[in-house]
Design a protein around this motif. Structure first.
Motif, PDB file in Angstrom:
ATOM      1  N   CYS A 129       0.621  -1.134  -0.207  1.00 28.94           N
ATOM      2  CA  CYS A 129       0.106   0.139  -0.149  1.00 28.94           C
ATOM      3  C   CYS A 129       0.865   1.332  -0.022  1.00 28.94           C
ATOM      4  CB  CYS A 129      -1.036   0.095   1.055  1.00 28.94           C
ATOM      5  SG  CYS A 129      -0.259  -0.754   2.537  1.00 28.94           S
ATOM      6  N   GLU A 158      -5.461  12.957  -7.359  1.00 29.26           N
ATOM      7  CA  GLU A 158      -5.425  11.358  -6.571  1.00 29.26           C
ATOM      8  C   GLU A 158      -3.897  11.235  -6.175  1.00 29.26           C
ATOM      9  OE1 GLU A 158      -4.694   7.916  -8.327  1.00 29.26           O
ATOM     10  OE2 GLU A 158      -6.127   6.685  -7.235  1.00 29.26           O
ATOM     11  N   GLU A 159      -2.847  11.399  -7.111  1.00 35.20           N
ATOM     12  CA  GLU A 159      -1.631  11.160  -6.594  1.00 35.20           C
ATOM     13  C   GLU A 159      -1.168  12.060  -5.430  1.00 35.20           C
ATOM     14  OE1 GLU A 159       0.565   9.269  -8.307  1.00 35.20           O
ATOM     15  OE2 GLU A 159       2.505  10.115  -8.008  1.00 35.20           O
ATOM     16  N   GLU A 165      -3.220  13.082  -2.879  1.00 37.78           N
ATOM     17  CA  GLU A 165      -3.888  12.249  -1.692  1.00 37.78           C
ATOM     18  C   GLU A 165      -2.978  11.355  -1.329  1.00 37.78           C
ATOM     19  OE1 GLU A 165      -7.659  11.906  -3.432  1.00 37.78           O
ATOM     20  OE2 GLU A 165      -8.499  13.702  -2.588  1.00 37.78           O
ATOM     21  N   TYR A 166      -2.772  10.222  -2.527  1.00 36.92           N
ATOM     22  CA  TYR A 166      -2.030   8.881  -2.060  1.00 36.92           C
ATOM     23  C   TYR A 166      -0.896   9.308  -1.534  1.00 36.92           C
ATOM     24  CZ  TYR A 166       0.106   4.597  -3.392  1.00 36.92           C
ATOM     25  OH  TYR A 166       0.966   3.420  -3.281  1.00 36.92           O
ATOM     26  N   SER A 212      -0.974  10.597   1.977  1.00 37.49           N
ATOM     27  CA  SER A 212      -1.121   9.315   2.878  1.00 37.49           C
ATOM     28  C   SER A 212       0.311   8.785   3.393  1.00 37.49           C
ATOM     29  CB  SER A 212      -2.173   8.726   2.619  1.00 37.49           C
ATOM     30  OG  SER A 212      -1.730   7.760   1.503  1.00 37.49           O
ATOM     31  N   ALA A 242       2.248  11.067   5.639  1.00 41.32           N
ATOM     32  CA  ALA A 242       1.728  11.131   6.891  1.00 41.32           C
ATOM     33  C   ALA A 242       2.269   9.930   7.764  1.00 41.32           C
ATOM     34  CB  ALA A 242       0.017  10.970   7.012  1.00 41.32           C
ATOM     35  N   ILE A 243       2.491   8.789   7.269  1.00 41.00           N
ATOM     36  CA  ILE A 243       2.852   7.552   7.787  1.00 41.00           C
ATOM     37  C   ILE A 243       4.508   7.809   7.973  1.00 41.00           C
ATOM     38  CG2 ILE A 243       3.825   5.136   7.262  1.00 41.00           C
ATOM     39  CD1 ILE A 243       0.778   5.357   7.824  1.00 41.00           C
ATOM     40  N   ARG A 267       4.792  10.096  11.001  1.00 44.58           N
ATOM     41  CA  ARG A 267       4.504   9.337  12.322  1.00 44.58           C
ATOM     42  C   ARG A 267       5.622   8.561  12.653  1.00 44.58           C
ATOM     43  NH1 ARG A 267      -1.114   6.404  11.771  1.00 44.58           N
ATOM     44  NH2 ARG A 267      -1.644   7.712  10.136  1.00 44.58           N
TER      45      ARG A 267
END
Lengths: 129, 464
Positions: free
Chosen positions: B41, B207-208, B210-211, B214, B217-218, B221
């Motif tokens: 993913c 879309e790119e 947003e992908y 995400s 963001a990981i 973190r």
């Protein structure tokens, strides 16, 4: 429908609609961020099937088609049909409405032909010329 | 000379695409690949961190290993592929500075093609999938030396790069707008087809966005700092949006057909809405975007004003981006005070952009922008009363200036000149206060906000 890639966290599908609400001071696009959700009751595919046209017909084609239907099937006698045709013609007869459906749904318009790896390779040359 | 060599390399790259693609498909021959792909993913599973440790429950191996036979073969073949392209195009006959320039441009071309590439008809199988499967993130190998400068092939999830020194290199990508050919089309059907392709492209770019966001963001973190990558992504997307807006502005006038015009209108709304989306990290998460992003948004606003000269929201966008670069406040913006609502447009809510860059300009510019936005809301809504939502928007905007988290980057805060007279400033503020007092329903909760705003704008009545 084009599948979204698998992402590790839920992607924040927030969208400003392409059509401003009537009570908003903004006149072109929406001012409220909304979670993208497909409007399932009327999709471009359903609308196209109901009018018997292609999803990607031109605006003028849709308008002509709707006029023909109105003449052939007067709305006072074919009320049930017109309940379907009216919104369908509105959705497909205005490119901004149709595009907004995809945009607000967080979906990619399935318009063909589209840019892909082969086309991109072919067009690299023209960029360099 | 260097242009010719760049063309030659790109032509060779194109001619040998199928052998290049075979290299990209190499991981799929590994027996473990399909299991990997099914669970993939977009993130590097090998980079173990508390945030993703539960992945081991999915049966995936997190053990870090060195270069496997598969990875070695992959990098060796890529290296050979590029070495032969460069040798045959006589790249090495040039000076090292010229070589660097050409490789920079070539890198952009490769990554643009990789953006559209995915293997085995599976959108999860992209270049980044290869890198993560083969554990080749930040991999670097020397290709050749030119007068003691070593040129390296660099691999990362973001693409392929060529660099002579930079270990933190983020591969560059040519804007996808460069592949579109709106200018040279004559027939109406070709124009509509190309406009719709661009509409689709914008949805894909978001879309790119947003992908990858995400994924970032990981990474964030997991203790990494992905801001540089996100900034580069924002710049890459905005470059295309500026091109698309320029085309809309230049070309929509050249068509009389309503079919074409309505497609352009849809495209203009889409690119505008998509641009607002790029602002979200700044307007909501209070991230300071770098100068390059501000410059592109200024360009976007200028291009859009050519399409819609009376759009006051775009004028405020232009002022915000110029204030963010240290400019004076344009006195023409005061014209709004005397214009009737039908003489100008408020296409979109200027709040996003004002919030996004409020950290970068003076308090005075910020209050002027907020006040003028508020006046726009009221003028467009009158004689009806304004929805309290917009009152909150003004309050949030006013307070946004102090809420940014500086990430240690080099962010210049300007002490902007302001050549508006004291009277002009007072007229703006008192117009807003008049509206606040007379055009709002005094319902519960709203009163507090009104008082807050009256306080903010009253205090400054005496400012020069």
């Amino acid at each position: 429908m084009i599948q979204r890639r698998k992402a590790f966290v839920e992607i924040k599908l927030l969208r400003l609609g392409l059509i401003a609400k009537p009570n908003s001071p903004c006149e072109e696009i929406d001012d409220h961020w909304l979670h993208a959700q497909p409007a399932l009751n009327l999709s471009p595919e359903k609308a196209a099937a109901s009018l018997a046209v292609d999803v990607w017909s031109y605006q003028s084609t849709i308008k002509k088609r709707y006029q023909t239907l109105q003449v052939r099937y007067p709305s006072d006698q074919f009320m049930e049909k017109h309940i379907e045709w009216g919104p369908a013609a509105e959705l497909l007869g205005n490119p901004i409405m149709r595009l907004n459906w995809y945009w607000q749904s967080g979906l990619i318009p399935d318009f063909k032909p589209s840019m892909d790896c082969t086309t991109a390779l072919a067009r690299l040359d023209s960029y360099l010329e | 000379m260097s242009d010719l060599i760049l063309k030659k390399i790109t032509r060779l790259f194109k001619e040998r695409w199928s052998s290049f693609e075979e290299i990209l498909l190499l991981p799929s021959h590994d027996k473990d690949f399909h299991l990997f792909l099914n669970s993939y993913c977009g993130v590097d599973l090998a980079a173990s961190s508390p945030a993703i440790s539960h992945l081991s429950s999915r049966g995936l191996t997190l053990s870090s290993r060195g270069l496997t036979a598969g990875s070695t073969k992959f990098t060796q073949l890529l290296k050979n592929h590029f070495e032969s392209l460069f040798a045959e195009s006589q790249l090495l006959t040039l000076e090292s500075t010229e070589i660097e320039k050409i490789l920079f441009e070539f890198e952009k071309n490769i990554n643009l093609i990789l953006y559209y590439w995915f293997g085995l008809d599976d959108k999860n199988y992209q270049f980044r999938t290869c890198i993560h499967f083969l554990k080749l993130s930040q991999f670097q190998v020397e290709l050749f030396q030119k007068k003691s400068v070593a040129f390296c092939l660099f691999l990362s999830a973001n693409g392929i790069g060529f660099t002579s020194h930079d270990k933190q290199h983020i591969p560059n990508t040519r804007p996808s707008s460069k592949l579109y050919q709106l200018k040279i089309l004559a027939s109406e059907s070709d124009v509509i087809s190309e406009i719709r392709c661009v509409q689709r492209e914008i949805c894909l770019l978001i879309e790119e966005w947003e992908y990858l966001n995400s994924i970032y963001a990981i990474e964030f973190r997991s203790g990494k700092n992905p801001f540089a990558k996100r900034n580069q992504l924002a710049i890459w997307i905005l470059e295309s949006f500026c091109d698309f807006q320029k085309w809309i502005s230049e070309l929509n006038k050249q068509h009389d057909s309503q079919d074409v015009k309505s497609e352009y209108e849809a495209l203009a709304a889409l690119v505008l809405s998509a641009t607002q989306k790029i602002l979200l990290p700044a307007s909501i998460s209070r991230i300071c975007y770098p100068q390059d992003v501000i410059v592109l948004l200024e360009k976007f606003a200028k291009n859009r004003l050519e399409y819609m000269p009376h759009d006051y929201s775009t004028k405020l966008m232009l002022q915000a981006t110029q204030s963010a670069q240290g400019s004076d406040f344009a006195s023409q913006l005061l014209d709004i005070l005397n214009l009737k609502p039908h003489e100008w447009k408020l296409s979109f809510d200027p709040n996003n952009i004002i919030k996004s860059f409020s950290w970068s300009y003076s308090s005075k510019h910020h209050l002027l922008l907020c006040a003028l936005t508020g006046i726009c809301y009221f003028k467009k809504t009158a004689p009806k009363k304004l929805d309290p939502f917009f009152l909150s928007e003004i309050s949030y905007s006013v307070q946004s200036k102090d809420s940014f988290a500086f990430d240690g980057g080099n962010h210049k805060i300007h002490d902007n000149p302001c050549s508006l007279s004291c009277e002009q400033t007072q007229i703006i503020f008192s117009t807003l206060i008049d509206y606040l007092e007379n055009n709002l329903n005094y319902i519960e909760g709203v009163q507090e906000q009104i008082e807050f705003l009256k306080q903010i704008f009253k205090v400054r009545k005496g400012d020069s």
